[in-house]
Design a protein around this motif. Structure first.
Motif, PDB file in Angstrom:
ATOM      1  N   VAL A  64       0.881  -1.166   0.000  1.00 53.75           N
ATOM      2  CA  VAL A  64       0.000   0.000   0.000  1.00 53.75           C
ATOM      3  C   VAL A  64       0.921   1.219   0.000  1.00 53.75           C
ATOM      4  O   VAL A  64       1.508   1.551   1.020  1.00 53.75           O
ATOM      5  N   TRP A  65       1.054   1.842  -1.171  1.00 51.78           N
ATOM      6  CA  TRP A  65       2.036   2.916  -1.354  1.00 51.78           C
ATOM      7  C   TRP A  65       3.389   2.445  -0.811  1.00 51.78           C
ATOM      8  O   TRP A  65       4.006   3.070   0.043  1.00 51.78           O
ATOM      9  N   ALA A  66       3.833   1.327  -1.329  1.00 52.25           N
ATOM     10  CA  ALA A  66       5.060   0.690  -0.848  1.00 52.25           C
ATOM     11  C   ALA A  66       6.277   1.601  -0.993  1.00 52.25           C
ATOM     12  O   ALA A  66       7.210   1.518  -0.195  1.00 52.25           O
ATOM     13  N   ALA A 110      19.616   1.669   4.910  1.00 48.42           N
ATOM     14  CA  ALA A 110      19.123   2.917   4.321  1.00 48.42           C
ATOM     15  C   ALA A 110      19.324   2.899   2.805  1.00 48.42           C
ATOM     16  O   ALA A 110      18.444   3.319   2.047  1.00 48.42           O
ATOM     17  N   GLY A 111      20.466   2.394   2.367  1.00 46.84           N
ATOM     18  CA  GLY A 111      20.707   2.259   0.927  1.00 46.84           C
ATOM     19  C   GLY A 111      19.714   1.312   0.282  1.00 46.84           C
ATOM     20  O   GLY A 111      19.191   1.579  -0.807  1.00 46.84           O
ATOM     21  N   ALA A 112      19.421   0.209   0.940  1.00 48.08           N
ATOM     22  CA  ALA A 112      18.437  -0.740   0.415  1.00 48.08           C
ATOM     23  C   ALA A 112      17.044  -0.109   0.377  1.00 48.08           C
ATOM     24  O   ALA A 112      16.303  -0.295  -0.595  1.00 48.08           O
ATOM     25  N   ALA A 113      16.685   0.640   1.412  1.00 48.08           N
ATOM     26  CA  ALA A 113      15.377   1.315   1.430  1.00 48.08           C
ATOM     27  C   ALA A 113      15.290   2.338   0.298  1.00 48.08           C
ATOM     28  O   ALA A 113      14.244   2.470  -0.350  1.00 48.08           O
ATOM     29  N   LEU A 114      16.382   3.050   0.051  1.00 48.94           N
ATOM     30  CA  LEU A 114      16.401   4.022  -1.042  1.00 48.94           C
ATOM     31  C   LEU A 114      16.238   3.323  -2.391  1.00 48.94           C
ATOM     32  O   LEU A 114      15.488   3.789  -3.267  1.00 48.94           O
ATOM     33  N   MET A 115      16.915   2.188  -2.550  1.00 50.51           N
ATOM     34  CA  MET A 115      16.765   1.431  -3.805  1.00 50.51           C
ATOM     35  C   MET A 115      15.347   0.900  -3.964  1.00 50.51           C
ATOM     36  O   MET A 115      14.796   0.934  -5.076  1.00 50.51           O
ATOM     37  N   ILE A 120      10.281   0.787  -6.740  1.00 47.97           N
ATOM     38  CA  ILE A 120       8.814   0.766  -6.688  1.00 47.97           C
ATOM     39  C   ILE A 120       8.234   1.970  -7.416  1.00 47.97           C
ATOM     40  O   ILE A 120       7.280   1.840  -8.184  1.00 47.97           O
ATOM     41  N   ALA A 121       8.817   3.146  -7.201  1.00 51.72           N
ATOM     42  CA  ALA A 121       8.316   4.344  -7.874  1.00 51.72           C
ATOM     43  C   ALA A 121       8.529   4.255  -9.383  1.00 51.72           C
ATOM     44  O   ALA A 121       7.679   4.695 -10.166  1.00 51.72           O
ATOM     45  N   PHE A 122       9.633   3.675  -9.800  1.00 53.98           N
ATOM     46  CA  PHE A 122       9.920   3.543 -11.234  1.00 53.98           C
ATOM     47  C   PHE A 122       9.031   2.492 -11.884  1.00 53.98           C
ATOM     48  O   PHE A 122       8.511   2.684 -12.982  1.00 53.98           O
ATOM     49  N   ALA A 123       8.845   1.354 -11.199  1.00 53.05           N
ATOM     50  CA  ALA A 123       8.043   0.264 -11.766  1.00 53.05           C
ATOM     51  C   ALA A 123       6.574   0.650 -11.887  1.00 53.05           C
ATOM     52  O   ALA A 123       5.872   0.158 -12.765  1.00 53.05           O
ATOM     53  N   GLY A 124       6.132   1.522 -11.003  1.00 57.48           N
ATOM     54  CA  GLY A 124       4.745   1.975 -11.070  1.00 57.48           C
ATOM     55  C   GLY A 124       3.766   0.833 -10.889  1.00 57.48           C
ATOM     56  O   GLY A 124       3.991  -0.082 -10.101  1.00 57.48           O
ATOM     57  N   ASP A 125       2.700   0.867 -11.641  1.00 54.94           N
ATOM     58  CA  ASP A 125       1.652  -0.138 -11.534  1.00 54.94           C
ATOM     59  C   ASP A 125       2.084  -1.493 -12.097  1.00 54.94           C
ATOM     60  O   ASP A 125       1.368  -2.481 -11.959  1.00 54.94           O
ATOM     61  N   GLU A 126       3.234  -1.547 -12.743  1.00 58.34           N
ATOM     62  CA  GLU A 126       3.722  -2.806 -13.311  1.00 58.34           C
ATOM     63  C   GLU A 126       4.230  -3.769 -12.246  1.00 58.34           C
ATOM     64  O   GLU A 126       4.333  -4.960 -12.495  1.00 58.34           O
ATOM     65  N   LEU A 127       4.554  -3.238 -11.070  1.00 55.86           N
ATOM     66  CA  LEU A 127       5.001  -4.095  -9.986  1.00 55.86           C
ATOM     67  C   LEU A 127       3.779  -4.794  -9.411  1.00 55.86           C
ATOM     68  O   LEU A 127       2.866  -4.163  -8.900  1.00 55.86           O
ATOM     69  N   GLY A 128       3.752  -6.096  -9.511  1.00 60.14           N
ATOM     70  CA  GLY A 128       2.601  -6.865  -9.058  1.00 60.14           C
ATOM     71  C   GLY A 128       2.640  -7.155  -7.574  1.00 60.14           C
ATOM     72  O   GLY A 128       3.574  -6.791  -6.864  1.00 60.14           O
ATOM     73  N   THR A 132      -1.889  -1.230  -3.925  1.00 63.83           N
ATOM     74  CA  THR A 132      -1.992   0.041  -4.644  1.00 63.83           C
ATOM     75  C   THR A 132      -0.735   0.231  -5.477  1.00 63.83           C
ATOM     76  O   THR A 132       0.283  -0.410  -5.229  1.00 63.83           O
ATOM     77  N   GLY A 133      -0.800   1.147  -6.383  1.00 60.78           N
ATOM     78  CA  GLY A 133       0.396   1.561  -7.092  1.00 60.78           C
ATOM     79  C   GLY A 133       1.207   2.475  -6.187  1.00 60.78           C
ATOM     80  O   GLY A 133       0.804   2.787  -5.064  1.00 60.78           O
ATOM     81  N   PRO A 134       2.337   2.923  -6.668  1.00 67.25           N
ATOM     82  CA  PRO A 134       3.167   3.813  -5.858  1.00 67.25           C
ATOM     83  C   PRO A 134       2.546   5.200  -5.712  1.00 67.25           C
ATOM     84  O   PRO A 134       1.729   5.619  -6.521  1.00 67.25           O
TER      85      PRO A 134
END
Length: 139
Positions: A64-66, A110-115, A120-128, A132-134
């Protein structure tokens, strides 16, 4: 791919959910520890960071807004590394090594969270396998 990202999200948030439980059930002890590190408004900081951990972890875990969840965990990790694990202040070699390990663990997370945020923001709705989407969109 979606299942791998879901498994990664689950594995990533286990640590934060465990930490959140400590913040919210052992508040007095955690406040004392934060005070010993010089954290201002220690009680409020412990409770606030516990809530931040719960919200960020569940957001990322449930999808949910991952991206926002990953960002919230990043916001938790940076001050935690700097305020709670200032290895450069330690004079005892053992304590210094322990704080250094914790500091670099937090910065690596923190680096992993940033990645994760960026992915997630880049993949958008394509991330299954998310509800919700990002919230953010980098397309």
């Amino acid at each position: 791919m979606d299942i791998l990202v879901l498994i990664g999200r689950i594995l990533f948030v286990i640590l934060f959910l465990h930490s959140a439980a400590g913040h919210l059930t052992q508040t007095k002890a955690m406040t004392g520890y934060a005070q010993s590190k010089g954290v201002p408004a220690s009680h409020a900081a412990v409770l606030g960071s516990g809530v931040l951990l719960v919200v960020g972890s569940l957001s990322l875990l449930l999808g949910v807004w991952a991206d926002l969840g990953a960002l919230l965990l990043l916001i938790f990790l940076i001050p935690t590394a700097l305020l709670m694990h200032p290895f450069w202040k330690e004079t005892d070699a053992g304590a210094k090594q322990n704080e250094m390990t914790q500091f670099f663990k937090d910065t690596a997370l923190a680096g992993a969270a940033l990645m994760l945020f960026a992915l997630i923001a880049f993949a958008g709705d394509e991330l299954g396998l998310t509800w919700t989407g990002p919230l953010f969109d980098f397309d």
